[in-house]
Each structure stands twice: as structure tokens, then as C-alpha cells.
Design an enzyme around this catalytic site. Structure first.
Site, PDB file in Angstrom:
ATOM      1  N   SER A 140      -0.359  -3.124  -1.399  1.00 24.48           N
ATOM      2  CA  SER A 140      -1.067  -3.528  -0.183  1.00 24.48           C
ATOM      3  C   SER A 140      -0.844  -5.006   0.042  1.00 24.48           C
ATOM      4  CB  SER A 140      -2.566  -3.248  -0.337  1.00 24.48           C
ATOM      5  OG  SER A 140      -3.316  -3.904   0.669  1.00 24.48           O
ATOM      6  N   TYR A 154     -10.415  -3.701  -4.652  1.00 27.54           N
ATOM      7  CA  TYR A 154      -9.249  -3.019  -4.090  1.00 27.54           C
ATOM      8  C   TYR A 154      -8.012  -3.901  -4.192  1.00 27.54           C
ATOM      9  CZ  TYR A 154      -6.158  -0.890  -0.631  1.00 27.54           C
ATOM     10  OH  TYR A 154      -5.069  -0.335   0.001  1.00 27.54           O
TER      11      TYR A 154
END
Length: 252
Positions: A140, A154
Site C-alpha cells: 500500500s 495497517y
């Protein structure tokens, strides 16, 4: 051509989107996820549209690590070997550290890091045995720096799995006779279930199909790593790496 492809987290979002594009290109697919009803519907859709391919589906909770290895082995048997594995399954739960959201953060850490490690292990065992294969890890853009609030855990997991991919890549340097590649992709804002809370009107958000086509293009090129889509995320990634933290937190 890496013909046989396994995708985890394939019941929706980026996983399902990549499956549709790869199926149209003639790939045989092994699709895994917890929601097997969605997988079966996707399989039927793909076989109807592309009758020349094979599609097998397996229910898989990636946090059941023994099941990860068992399902990968079954997919290998089903398709006669795997040429590419896309480690895509992930979770976006979480809360600001210190606000009582430990269990949500823990679940994200276990799913995005430990379970991804299990998937990499299972894939690489097969690739080393075959002396060929392509491991793709979906990280990501948030992995570029420490992220605030609900994104902290995350982002940390996505940075961690990117480093695992880089370590595997390092292991392959100088090893002759192996046609094994490792790709790490850093998606920006691509519309999916996971980021449905992000303001959809942001100019940086692209639709699922556009984003997945960009991902597949980088996968098929077997790049070492890439921000996806390249614009605007490649330059934003450079800003994120070097800008003061106060600037970085305003970019997300």
C-alpha cells in the site's frame, strides 16, 4: 507466460478485479477467500465469459495458517502447478493506538502480516521446487511512512510485508538456474470495499477496473516494485518518503 495464477482475497475488490482481467487474458485461476459463495459466482461468471480457461475456487481464511498451506497444495494439484501467486488478502480495521482498539489492530496485524508471511512461505516453497514462479505482494502507499489514527497498524503491516518481499528478492540474487521473480505493488486510492470510507470524490481515487488494469500491467511486466496507478502515486510516494511527518499526515 505465467499461465496459472493463484489470488488470495479474490471474492471482491482488487482480487476479483484482477481475476477478471487475468481471465480475459487467458490465465487459469485458483481463487481463494472466506466468502466461497462470492467465489463461486465469480468462477461461473469467468467461465461463461472465457470458456477456454480453468477456474478453481477454495474457501480460505488466511489466518488459519495450516489451511493456507493445504489450500495452496490443492490449487497446485488442481492446475498442475502455479506460475504466479498474488498475495492480496488483507484487512483494514484499526484505531488510533491507545484508544482501546487493540483487538482490531491485532486482527489487522495478524491478517496483513503473519498471514501474508504464510502465503509467501507456501508460494516460495513451490517456486523453489519448480525453480520458477512469480510472487506478487500487494502492499500500500501507506507503507511509505508511519500513518496516523486508524491507519497506523495497517500502514505498519504493509511496510512489513514489503520488507519480507524485499528479503525474498535478496535471497534470489546470484542464484543461477532459478526463474523466480518478486514484485511489490503499492496501490494508492483504488475503489474497493476496503477503502469505501475514503471520500469517493477525491481526485486521487480511480475506479476498480482502472486500478486493477494498472496493477495487472505491472504484474505482467514483473517489475520489482511500483506505485499504482503511477500518476499521481509515484511522485506522491517520493514526497511521503522525505517530507516532514506533519505534511505526510495531511496527504492521507
Amino acid at each position: 507466460m505465467r499461465k496459472n495464477v493463484l489470488i488470495t482475497g479474490a471474492s471482491s475488490g482488487l482480487g476479483a478485479g484482477m481475476a477478471r482481467i487475468l481471465a480475459a487474458k487467458g490465465h487459469h485461476l485458483a481463487l481463494t477467500a472466506r466468502r466461497v459463495d462470492r467465489l463461486e459466482a465469480l468462477r461461473d461468471e469467468l467461465l461463461a465469459a472465457h470458456p477456454g480457461i480453468e477456474v478453481v475456487v477454495h474457501e480460505l481464511d488466511v489466518n488459519d495458517h495450516d489451511q493456507v498451506f493445504a489450500v495452496f497444495k490443492q490449487a497446485i494439484t488442481d492446475l498442475g502447478g502455479l506460475d504466479r501467486v498474488i498475495v492480496n488478502a488483507g484487512l483494514g480495521k484499526g484505531g488510533r493506538i491507545g484508544t482501546g482498539k487493540f483487538h482490531a489492530n491485532k486482527e489487522t496485524a495478524e491478517t496483513n502480516f503473519i498471514a501474508a508471511l504464510a502465503q509467501c512461505e507456501a508460494a516460495m516453497e513451490h517456486f523453489y521446487e519448480r525453480k520458477a514462479g512469480h510472487l506478487v505482494v500487494i502492499s500500500s502507499m501507506s507503507a511509505m511512512r508511519g500513518m496516523p489514527s486508524s491507519m497506523t497498524t495497517y500502514a505498519a503491516t504493509k511496510a512489513g510485508i514489503a520488507m519480507i518481499a524485499e528479503g525474498i528478492r535478496s535471497d534470489l540474487i546470484g542464484r543461477k538456474g532459478l526463474d523466480i521473480k518478486v514484485t511489490t505493488l503499492y496501490p494508492g486510492y483504488i475503489a474497493s470495499e476496503m477503502n469505501e470510507g475514503v471520500q469517493q470524490e477525491t481526485r486521487m481515487m480511480v475506479d476498480t477496473e482502472t486500478g486493477c488494469r494498472a496493477l495487472v500491467k505491472k504484474i505482467e511486466a514483473e517489475v520489482v516494485d511500483a506505485a499504482v496507478p503511477g500518476w499521481p502515486w509515484a511522485p506522491i510516494g517520493q514526497v511521503m518518503k522525505h517530507a516532514p511527518l506533519g505534511v505526510v499526515r495531511r496527504l492521507v
